[in-house]
Write an enzyme that holds these catalytic residues in place. Structure first.
Site, PDB file in Angstrom:
ATOM      1  N   HIS A  22       0.854  -1.189   0.000  1.00 35.23           N
ATOM      2  CA  HIS A  22       0.000   0.000   0.000  1.00 35.23           C
ATOM      3  C   HIS A  22       0.888   1.237   0.000  1.00 35.23           C
ATOM      4  CE1 HIS A  22      -3.186   2.804   1.062  1.00 35.23           C
ATOM      5  NE2 HIS A  22      -4.008   1.880   0.627  1.00 35.23           N
ATOM      6  N   ASP A  45      -8.010  -5.440   0.294  1.00 39.87           N
ATOM      7  CA  ASP A  45      -8.538  -6.231  -0.816  1.00 39.87           C
ATOM      8  C   ASP A  45      -8.129  -7.688  -0.757  1.00 39.87           C
ATOM      9  OD1 ASP A  45      -9.993  -4.276  -2.015  1.00 39.87           O
ATOM     10  OD2 ASP A  45      -8.236  -3.420  -2.979  1.00 39.87           O
TER      11      ASP A  45
HETATM   12  N1  CMC Z   1       4.147  -7.552  -4.986  1.00 38.77           N
HETATM   13  C1  CMC Z   1       5.486  -7.526  -5.196  1.00 38.77           C
HETATM   14  N2  CMC Z   1       6.251  -6.420  -5.054  1.00 38.77           N
HETATM   15  C2  CMC Z   1       5.628  -5.287  -4.691  1.00 38.77           C
HETATM   16  C3  CMC Z   1       4.239  -5.240  -4.456  1.00 38.77           C
HETATM   17  C4  CMC Z   1       3.489  -6.422  -4.612  1.00 38.77           C
HETATM   18  N3  CMC Z   1       2.170  -6.443  -4.399  1.00 38.77           N
HETATM   19  N4  CMC Z   1       3.875  -3.988  -4.116  1.00 38.77           N
HETATM   20  C5  CMC Z   1       4.998  -3.250  -4.144  1.00 38.77           C
HETATM   21  N5  CMC Z   1       6.063  -4.036  -4.472  1.00 38.77           N
HETATM   22  C6  CMC Z   1       7.480  -3.616  -4.554  1.00 38.77           C
HETATM   23  C7  CMC Z   1       7.713  -2.784  -5.800  1.00 38.77           C
HETATM   24  O1  CMC Z   1       8.137  -3.588  -6.885  1.00 38.77           O
HETATM   25  C8  CMC Z   1       8.800  -1.836  -5.336  1.00 38.77           C
HETATM   26  O2  CMC Z   1      10.025  -2.520  -5.386  1.00 38.77           O
HETATM   27  P1  CMC Z   1      11.416  -1.723  -5.652  1.00 38.77           P
HETATM   28  O3  CMC Z   1      11.569  -0.777  -4.491  1.00 38.77           O
HETATM   29  O4  CMC Z   1      12.447  -2.800  -5.686  1.00 38.77           O
HETATM   30  O5  CMC Z   1      11.228  -1.018  -6.968  1.00 38.77           O
HETATM   31  C9  CMC Z   1       8.453  -1.588  -3.858  1.00 38.77           C
HETATM   32  O6  CMC Z   1       7.708  -2.749  -3.443  1.00 38.77           O
HETATM   33  C10 CMC Z   1       7.587  -0.345  -3.631  1.00 38.77           C
HETATM   34  O7  CMC Z   1       6.454  -0.426  -4.480  1.00 38.77           O
HETATM   35  P2  CMC Z   1       5.834   0.814  -5.271  1.00 38.77           P
HETATM   36  O8  CMC Z   1       5.059   0.322  -6.449  1.00 38.77           O
HETATM   37  O9  CMC Z   1       6.901   1.833  -5.505  1.00 38.77           O
HETATM   38  O10 CMC Z   1       4.839   1.371  -4.166  1.00 38.77           O
HETATM   39  P3  CMC Z   1       3.572   2.261  -4.437  1.00 38.77           P
HETATM   40  O11 CMC Z   1       3.273   2.946  -3.152  1.00 38.77           O
HETATM   41  O12 CMC Z   1       3.740   3.110  -5.652  1.00 38.77           O
HETATM   42  O13 CMC Z   1       2.425   1.178  -4.786  1.00 38.77           O
HETATM   43  C11 CMC Z   1       0.603  -0.320  -4.635  1.00 38.77           C
HETATM   44  C12 CMC Z   1       1.448   0.747  -3.905  1.00 38.77           C
HETATM   45  C13 CMC Z   1      -0.645  -0.621  -3.777  1.00 38.77           C
HETATM   46  C14 CMC Z   1       0.126   0.226  -5.995  1.00 38.77           C
HETATM   47  C15 CMC Z   1       1.457  -1.591  -4.829  1.00 38.77           C
HETATM   48  O14 CMC Z   1       1.873  -2.089  -3.567  1.00 38.77           O
HETATM   49  C16 CMC Z   1       0.734  -2.685  -5.626  1.00 38.77           C
HETATM   50  O15 CMC Z   1       0.735  -2.656  -6.851  1.00 38.77           O
HETATM   51  N6  CMC Z   1       0.065  -3.656  -4.902  1.00 38.77           N
HETATM   52  C17 CMC Z   1      -0.716  -4.668  -5.570  1.00 38.77           C
HETATM   53  C18 CMC Z   1      -2.067  -4.102  -5.956  1.00 38.77           C
HETATM   54  C19 CMC Z   1      -2.999  -3.916  -4.766  1.00 38.77           C
HETATM   55  O16 CMC Z   1      -3.150  -4.806  -3.945  1.00 38.77           O
HETATM   56  N7  CMC Z   1      -3.663  -2.740  -4.700  1.00 38.77           N
HETATM   57  C20 CMC Z   1      -4.663  -2.448  -3.693  1.00 38.77           C
HETATM   58  C21 CMC Z   1      -4.294  -1.315  -2.805  1.00 38.77           C
HETATM   59  S1  CMC Z   1      -5.401  -1.236  -1.374  1.00 38.77           S
HETATM   60  C22 CMC Z   1      -6.909  -0.768  -2.041  1.00 38.77           C
HETATM   61  C23 CMC Z   1      -6.939   0.650  -2.447  1.00 38.77           C
HETATM   62  O17 CMC Z   1      -6.663   1.528  -1.610  1.00 38.77           O
HETATM   63  O18 CMC Z   1      -7.277   0.902  -3.622  1.00 38.77           O
END
Ligand code: CMC
Length: 434
Positions: A308, A366
């Site tokens: 998240h 989720d």
């Molecule tokens: N699986 C594997 N690696 C992950 C995941 C994951 N679910 N989420 C983040 N990472 C890694 C990502 O690759 C990155 O690695 P590095 O630092 O080596 O580049 C690091 O963790 C940080 O991730 P980010 O994408 O920079 O973080 P963000 O804050 O931009 O993204 C997120 C947050 C929710 C979009 C992401 O964690 C994700 O895509 N999760 C899966 C989708 C999901 O479950 N979304 C629902 C969110 S809760 C409901 C809502 O509020 O809508």
């Protein structure tokens, strides 16, 4: 720092500007950069708004490190355990929990607006039966402004309240209609003697052929899902609603923009993606393979329902959802459900894995909501529409707060331009004929 309320920005020991520091009720202070361009000729750069507060808000507070979520100051755990979704709606919209008279009046107003204009049903016929429900939602909720334009003066508090009531009342009816349309079944009209969630479950799951008796445990579970999804401060879809509304667009159009944004898999589409992922994994023995894929930098696969932007600790909504998941599976005698066993094992393995520990990737709301919805009999492609149903009140509360805010102006971000510099069309360029 030159003074406790100002911060100075300098370059090579030369002072560039003084910027005020603002404090909220709680949470990090913010540097007010509104005069930065005027003072320095520079903008700030923050794609994804990692460090940027886009507004003042009194609605929801999150402490992502501590796993805290408050609606109007009340902890989500207390709201989920002691209130109904409609009480939470009132709280988000008005700032205070209703007394019994206020709640009765609010419930009555919502009930009296659950029907949609009969001509709205014609819109459904224009969609293919296999259209994604979110595509239909975008079209039909957007069309509401064509039907309810008698109360669209956004400067009028009374009109804004009417729009809020209409949206909270009609979105569940439309969500249920999306499902009935996709499955070729007749639409079920609302029934006023039922409460908000019972009425929705009947419109969604009943047919005219049989009597429908809502199960109180399942009704309570869905009510909780709606409470947990009701608001989450300046998330992508809420910020979209605010940005759309900042130009003076009507609330039905703004909420539709929010629905479109919510659809993405990184946001509200995640609950659907979690279930699809669990089905794809299929068996506990394949979990390590998928964990390895999630950790592989060259693979775009992510563990859906994990991570998240704000929570770097367990998402408090996930804890409550996990509890609800157990209640529902107990009630339906589904504890042996393969998907649930798979989810529990996946969570266990991921939480012990260094990659997930180091990056602070915990299950989010989720991760378990998909399993609960599945157990309730809601088809997977309807999950994001269910999220939209819960979030509608948050969107409208933020839209209303923004419109009433004297500081409000049209949202218009700046950019760092990296395209071609000014250039001329070559003299030998041959003009094509029209
Ligand atoms: N699986 C594997 N690696 C992950 C995941 C994951 N679910 N989420 C983040 N990472 C890694 C990502 O690759 C990155 O690695 P590095 O630092 O080596 O580049 C690091 O963790 C940080 O991730 P980010 O994408 O920079 O973080 P963000 O804050 O931009 O993204 C997120 C947050 C929710 C979009 C992401 O964690 C994700 O895509 N999760 C899966 C989708 C999901 O479950 N979304 C629902 C969110 S809760 C409901 C809502 O509020 O809508």
């Amino acid at each position: 720092m030159t003074n406790p309320r100002n911060i100075s920005l300098s370059d090579d020991n030369q002072s560039l500007c003084e910027l005020p520091v603002l404090s909220g009720t709680t949470g990090p202070d913010v540097i007010d950069v509104q005069t930065l361009y005027k003072q320095t000729g520079m903008f700030t750069y923050d794609p994804g708004f990692n460090s940027t507060a886009s507004c003042r808000s009194t609605i929801t507070y999150i402490d992502g490190d501590e796993g805290v979520l408050l609606y109007r100051g009340y902890p989500i755990e207390q709201l989920a355990q002691q209130c109904t979704f409609l009480e939470v709606c009132y709280l988000l919209l008005k700032g205070e929990l209703p007394d019994s008279g206020q709640l009765k009046e609010f419930q009555y107003n919502i009930t009296m607006h659950t029907m949609v204009h009969d001509q709205l049903t014609n819109f459904f016929k224009g969609f293919r039966r296999d259209a994604h429900p979110m595509a239909i939602m975008v079209g039909v909720v957007g069309a509401l402004s064509a039907f309810y334009h008698d109360a669209l003066d956004i400067k009028s508090k009374k009109d804004r309240e009417m729009c809020a009531i209409r949206l909270i009342a009609k979105v569940p009816t439309i969500v249920a209609m999306c499902h009935k349309y996709s499955s070729g079944m007749p639409f079920m009209h609302p029934k006023n003697k039922l409460n908000y969630v019972e009425n929705f479950m009947r419109m969604m799951l009943a047919t005219p052929c049989d009597e429908y008796e809502p199960n109180p445990v399942l009704v309570r579970a869905l009510d909780r899902i709606l409470i947990l999804h009701a608001d989450h401060e300046q998330n992508a879809s809420t910020s979209t609603v605010r940005l759309a509304g900042s130009s003076g667009a009507n609330p039905f159009a703004c909420v539709t923009a929010g629905i479109a944004c919510l659809w993405g898999a990184a946001h509200g589409g995640a609950n659907e993606a979690v279930l699809n992922m669990l089905e794809k994994i299929g068996d506990v023995s394949r979990i390590p393979e998928f964990i390895a894929k999630a950790k592989d930098k060259n693979d775009s696969f992510r563990l859906m329902g994990f991570g998240h932007r704000v929570y770097k600790n367990y998402d408090p909504r996930a804890t409550l959802m996990r509890e609800t998941c157990h209640e529902v599976l107990n009630e339906l005698d589904l504890h042996d459900m393969k998907l649930f066993k798979l989810a529990v094992e996946l969570e266990r393995i991921a939480l012990e894995d260094d990659y997930f520990i180091e990056k602070k990737l915990y299950p989010n709301v989720d991760f378990y909501s998909g399993i609960v919805l599945h157990a309730l009999g809601i088809p997977t492609n309807m999950f994001t529409a269910m999220f939209a149903m819960g979030r509608t009140v948050g969107w409208i509360a933020h839209w209303d707060e923004m419109i009433a805010d004297p500081e409000q102006k049209i949202g218009r971000p700046r950019q760092l331009y990296t395209g071609a510099d000014r250039r001329d069309i070559p003299a030998d360029h041959v003009k094509t004929s029209l």
